[in-house]
Design a protein around this motif. Structure first.
Motif, PDB file in Angstrom:
ATOM      1  N   UNK A  95      20.177 -44.229   9.697  1.00 23.93           N
ATOM      2  CA  UNK A  95      19.653 -43.202   8.795  1.00 23.93           C
ATOM      3  C   UNK A  95      19.516 -41.866   9.528  1.00 23.93           C
ATOM      4  N   UNK A  96      18.975 -41.942  10.764  1.00 22.79           N
ATOM      5  CA  UNK A  96      18.812 -40.718  11.549  1.00 22.79           C
ATOM      6  C   UNK A  96      20.170 -40.094  11.853  1.00 22.79           C
ATOM      7  N   UNK A  97      21.163 -40.943  12.197  1.00 23.98           N
ATOM      8  CA  UNK A  97      22.495 -40.408  12.525  1.00 23.98           C
ATOM      9  C   UNK A  97      23.092 -39.692  11.328  1.00 23.98           C
ATOM     10  N   UNK A  98      22.900 -40.288  10.139  1.00 22.66           N
ATOM     11  CA  UNK A  98      23.428 -39.670   8.919  1.00 22.66           C
ATOM     12  C   UNK A  98      22.867 -38.257   8.762  1.00 22.66           C
ATOM     13  N   UNK A  99      21.551 -38.132   8.960  1.00 19.96           N
ATOM     14  CA  UNK A  99      20.914 -36.825   8.800  1.00 19.96           C
ATOM     15  C   UNK A  99      21.358 -35.852   9.903  1.00 19.96           C
ATOM     16  N   UNK A 100      21.476 -36.376  11.148  1.00 23.97           N
ATOM     17  CA  UNK A 100      21.930 -35.522  12.257  1.00 23.97           C
ATOM     18  C   UNK A 100      23.312 -34.951  11.949  1.00 23.97           C
ATOM     19  N   UNK A 101      24.156 -35.816  11.388  1.00 21.46           N
ATOM     20  CA  UNK A 101      25.519 -35.421  11.066  1.00 21.46           C
ATOM     21  C   UNK A 101      25.515 -34.302  10.017  1.00 21.46           C
ATOM     22  N   UNK A 102      24.666 -34.453   8.992  1.00 22.96           N
ATOM     23  CA  UNK A 102      24.594 -33.428   7.951  1.00 22.96           C
ATOM     24  C   UNK A 102      24.126 -32.101   8.547  1.00 22.96           C
ATOM     25  N   UNK A 103      23.051 -32.167   9.356  1.00 19.78           N
ATOM     26  CA  UNK A 103      22.503 -30.944   9.952  1.00 19.78           C
ATOM     27  C   UNK A 103      23.586 -30.241  10.772  1.00 19.78           C
TER      28      UNK A 103
ATOM     29  N   UNK B 288      27.834 -31.470  16.496  1.00 23.51           N
ATOM     30  CA  UNK B 288      28.641 -32.248  15.559  1.00 23.51           C
ATOM     31  C   UNK B 288      29.354 -33.383  16.289  1.00 23.51           C
ATOM     32  N   UNK B 289      29.974 -33.037  17.429  1.00 26.71           N
ATOM     33  CA  UNK B 289      30.680 -34.063  18.211  1.00 26.71           C
ATOM     34  C   UNK B 289      29.696 -35.146  18.647  1.00 26.71           C
ATOM     35  N   UNK B 290      28.516 -34.703  19.118  1.00 27.62           N
ATOM     36  CA  UNK B 290      27.517 -35.672  19.586  1.00 27.62           C
ATOM     37  C   UNK B 290      27.058 -36.597  18.467  1.00 27.62           C
ATOM     38  N   UNK B 291      26.858 -36.036  17.259  1.00 29.46           N
ATOM     39  CA  UNK B 291      26.375 -36.912  16.187  1.00 29.46           C
ATOM     40  C   UNK B 291      27.478 -37.862  15.718  1.00 29.46           C
ATOM     41  N   UNK B 292      28.757 -37.404  15.790  1.00 26.85           N
ATOM     42  CA  UNK B 292      29.850 -38.338  15.477  1.00 26.85           C
ATOM     43  C   UNK B 292      29.862 -39.466  16.504  1.00 26.85           C
ATOM     44  N   UNK B 293      29.641 -39.100  17.771  1.00 28.02           N
ATOM     45  CA  UNK B 293      29.654 -40.073  18.862  1.00 28.02           C
ATOM     46  C   UNK B 293      28.522 -41.092  18.697  1.00 28.02           C
ATOM     47  N   UNK B 294      27.414 -40.649  18.092  1.00 31.14           N
ATOM     48  CA  UNK B 294      26.242 -41.527  17.977  1.00 31.14           C
ATOM     49  C   UNK B 294      26.323 -42.467  16.783  1.00 31.14           C
ATOM     50  N   UNK B 295      27.379 -42.343  15.967  1.00 26.99           N
ATOM     51  CA  UNK B 295      27.481 -43.215  14.787  1.00 26.99           C
ATOM     52  C   UNK B 295      27.528 -44.674  15.237  1.00 26.99           C
ATOM     53  N   UNK B 296      26.755 -45.489  14.556  1.00 31.81           N
ATOM     54  CA  UNK B 296      26.772 -46.914  14.859  1.00 31.81           C
ATOM     55  C   UNK B 296      25.823 -47.315  15.975  1.00 31.81           C
ATOM     56  N   UNK B 297      25.119 -46.338  16.553  1.00 29.10           N
ATOM     57  CA  UNK B 297      24.203 -46.671  17.646  1.00 29.10           C
ATOM     58  C   UNK B 297      22.770 -46.630  17.142  1.00 29.10           C
ATOM     59  N   UNK B 298      21.953 -47.559  17.600  1.00 27.12           N
ATOM     60  CA  UNK B 298      20.529 -47.401  17.303  1.00 27.12           C
ATOM     61  C   UNK B 298      19.741 -47.821  18.529  1.00 27.12           C
ATOM     62  N   UNK B 299      18.657 -47.131  18.766  1.00 22.72           N
ATOM     63  CA  UNK B 299      17.880 -47.443  19.955  1.00 22.72           C
ATOM     64  C   UNK B 299      16.688 -46.523  20.096  1.00 22.72           C
ATOM     65  N   UNK B 300      15.897 -46.799  21.125  1.00 18.59           N
ATOM     66  CA  UNK B 300      14.694 -46.007  21.382  1.00 18.59           C
ATOM     67  C   UNK B 300      14.847 -45.353  22.739  1.00 18.59           C
ATOM     68  N   UNK B 301      14.440 -44.090  22.836  1.00 13.96           N
ATOM     69  CA  UNK B 301      14.489 -43.383  24.113  1.00 13.96           C
ATOM     70  C   UNK B 301      13.065 -43.082  24.552  1.00 13.96           C
ATOM     71  N   UNK B 302      12.734 -43.476  25.773  1.00 10.72           N
ATOM     72  CA  UNK B 302      11.391 -43.181  26.291  1.00 10.72           C
ATOM     73  C   UNK B 302      11.468 -41.944  27.155  1.00 10.72           C
TER      74      UNK B 302
END
Lengths: 490, 173
Positions: free
Chosen positions: A77-85, A46-60
């Motif tokens: 969109x992904x962050x929103x879903x992560x937050x819900x989960x 939960x903390x991690x997904x709150x921290x990720x709000x507003x970020x977008x990027x690709x991880x290799x």
């Protein structure tokens, strides 16, 4: 110390997977430790997904560039879903502490639960179709086992039905993935989108898209692909029902459908129309079927089908307002439906029955359940100050705005049906006379109450989200912009 | 009374020929599986293929000599723990690659000299990953096989119990 969000992306998958294995190794017979580890993991996520709000990027992964290695993508969109989960998962894991006491082998439950979270997070973050499929199966197989967790006849039968239909839909999805790979020569979603923009959409590609729509409609339980849900969701232990209905059908159904349709294939008007009709049929059929149910969890399961219809109708409008309505309803539904399933679970846990006829007068005996259930019911039914009202209002307004008056009328009517069956639950379970058999009922255990209060608070807080205007590029607004932005390649 | 529990596979094993051939073959099969795992990064094969071959040796023992013989060598508890340990090893290897700037999850953090290419000790973390995967796949496939055959045991036990109950009723009447 600042932590790079980029480095967190694979951790959304690795942490729950690692903990799920660790529980099997160190906490197999220490149930308290398994519970604590699960709750801490979900709290961290939960903390991690709150921290990720507003970020977008690709991880290799492994540092390998895009066509060679595995990509993970994160956006609003992904962050929103992560937050819900994470948030719903946290509430559910708190709830499980008391609820799962009557089951043996609880550590297996927590392992499977974390594995399901791993699968969902993986689906949300996957940057290519094949990894998406793999994580989809991880989440699905974990959920098959969780549905059958009680090992009673009803649960095994429901799980078997779920496995058969789930495998069928997975087979359709895998066929589509193979077709797409054959046609475009790549599995990376961004590359597929670019190829489609360059070469246009020929018939085999449309076939693949059709297979994907059907496959993910199964996962999202849209009518006529819903047959597994009314068996699987009520039979599972209550925390699992809450997770399945609240999160799983969205993360591996609606989310992927929206992502593929809007960002990869670039949805056309006739396909939007297909989505709208699928939404309408689910909305109406689910609502009518829910109204006739006598089993409280089965009623909520049919209600899920109906509410998924609302979301798909919103997404199928394709307008920014429609998308906001659909996504807002998705978030709201995650909270109130998991809350309602936890309420139903508490009722079953305390009274030993799920039949509405045998219940009554519970508001004097189970005050927390009664109050939170009222919040959930009023939210899902769309009573004004609550969150469900605003999301349904936005969907209806979006229908009117884009000239679909018929859909708007249907949405309003189904909303009234929703209110009717929710009032039926409230009256029969909480307000009617208390049967003599329930006179000696005790209060609900504290952890269960805490989980329900957490979700009810979330429901109420979500109603305030509408005050922000939603269009501001934050969470729901930003997620809508991801979908409206069109294909990755365009 | 402390009599040993009768296992339903007693007397259900194959004939002497099959058992003898299995006894000869199980060593080479295991060796071949281990070879596939260890040489996975330089020859065709790898953790998954090798793991399946290792599991197949134990499955062969089960088929030829019955479940008890294979479970004595590789018990369910051990298999289940090795299953978790294998995957956890794989995951930890991924984590170890993330320690420093510019690194990624699953970075290949072990540098092997160029002269060592195409030898056993090359490929950085690849051989270790293959070993982890080999452990995981071998124990998982064996577990799936034993758990699926376990349903027969339950059925058999149920049948035995029902028979005993029927006898009891007959003798009572």
């Amino acid at each position: 110390m600042t932590i790079d969000v980029q480095a967190l992306i694979p951790m959304f998958v690795a942490i729950p997977l690692g903990l799920s294995l660790l529980i099997q190794l160190v906490a197999r017979h220490r149930h308290g430790l398994a519970e604590a580890l699960t709750i801490l993991t979900l709290l961290l996520l939960t903390v991690m997904s709150c921290y990720a709000i507003g970020y977008s990027g690709v991880y290799h992964l492994g540092g390998w560039p895009t066509p060679v290695g595995i990509d993970m993508r994160i956006d609003a969109l992904a962050t929103l879903l992560l937050l819900i989960v994470s948030v719903v998962g946290l509430a559910v894991s708190l709830y499980s502490v008391d609820y799962m006491r009557r089951f043996t082998a609880r550590s297996h439950f927590y392992s499977l639960f974390l594995l399901m979270v791993t699968g969902m997070n993986g689906v949300i973050l996957a940057g290519d179709l094949f990894n998406l499929y793999v994580f989809l199966e991880v989440a699905a197989i974990a959920s098959y086992s969780l549905v059958a967790f009680g090992c009673a006849h009803e649960e095994l039968e429901a799980s078997f039905k779920y496995i058969v239909l789930g495998s069928l839909s997975s087979a359709l999805i895998l066929t589509a993935v193979a077709l797409i790979y054959g046609i475009t020569g790549t599995l990376n979603m961004v590359h597929i989108a670019t190829r489609i923009v360059e070469t246009g959409r020929d018939t085999p590609l449309l076939l693949a898209f059709g297979l994907l729509i059907v496959g993910f409609s199964f996962k999202a339980a849209l009518v006529p692909f819903h047959a597994w849900l009314p068996d699987a969701h009520p039979s599972a232990p209550a925390p699992v029902s809450a997770m399945l209905s609240g999160v799983l059908i969205k993360a591996i159904g609606i989310y992927v459908l929206a992502r593929l349709a809007f960002n990869v294939f670039g949805i056309a008007e006739n396909e939007l129309s297909l989505l709208r009709w699928l939404g309408l049929v689910s909305m109406v059929a689910g609502g009518i079927l829910a109204a006739g149910q006598k089993d409280i969890k089965r009623l909520f399961a049919y209600s899920s089908i109906s509410q998924v219809g609302f979301m798909i109708l919103g997404l199928g409008l394709g307008t920014p307002l429609g998308l906001i309505g659909g996504l807002y309803h998705l978030v709201n539904h995650a909270f109130f439906k998991s809350l309602l399933f936890l309420n139903a679970g508490t009722i079953e846990y305390m009274t030993g029955t799920r039949q509405l006829k045998k219940l009554g007068g519970l508001n004097s005996k189970l005050p927390v359940t009664a109050t939170t259930s009222l919040v959930g019911s009023m939210s899902i039914a769309g009573i004004p100050p609550f969150s469900g009202f605003w999301s349904k209002l936005i969907i209806v307004l979006a229908c009117i705005e884009s000239g679909h008056f018929g859909f708007a009328t249907a949405a309003v009517l189904v909303s009234i049906v929703t209110l009717a069956y929710q009032l039926k639950v409230q009256r029969m379970a909480f307000f009617a006379a208390l049967p003599a058999s329930l006179k000696k009922l005790q209060r609900e255990p504290p952890m269960m109450a805490m989980a329900m209060i957490l979700l009810a608070t979330g429901c109420i807080a979500l109603a305030f989200a509408v005050l922000t205007g939603l269009r501001d590029p934050w969470l729901i607004g930003a997620a809508q912009q991801v979908l409206t932005a069109g294909t990755f390649g365009g | 009374m402390n009599t040993p529990r009768k296992l339903p596979d007693e007397g259900l094993d194959m004939g002497v020929t099959v058992k003898t051939v299995t006894r000869w073959l199980k060593g080479p099969i295991l060796l071949f599986g281990i070879y596939l795992v260890l040489y996975g990064h330089i020859t065709p094969g790898g953790g998954f293929g090798g793991g399946v071959v290792i599991a197949s040796a134990f499955i062969l023992i089960t088929l030829a000599s019955g479940e008890r013989a294979s479970l004595q060598l590789f018990s369910k508890g051990v298999a289940s723990r090795l299953d978790s340990i294998g995957l956890l090893m794989f995951l930890v290897l991924g984590w170890l690659g993330t320690g420093w700037a510019g690194s990624y999850f699953f970075s290949n953090f072990i540098n092997t000299p160029e002269a060592a290419q195409f030898t056993l000790l090359s490929g950085g973390i690849m051989p270790i990953m293959n070993i982890a995967l080999g452990i995981k796949v071998a124990s998982a496939i064996f577990l799936v096989f034993t758990l699926l055959t376990a349903f027969h045991i339950v059925e058999q036990e149920l049948e035995d119990r029902l028979c005993a109950e029927a006898h009891q009723q007959e003798s009572n009447s």
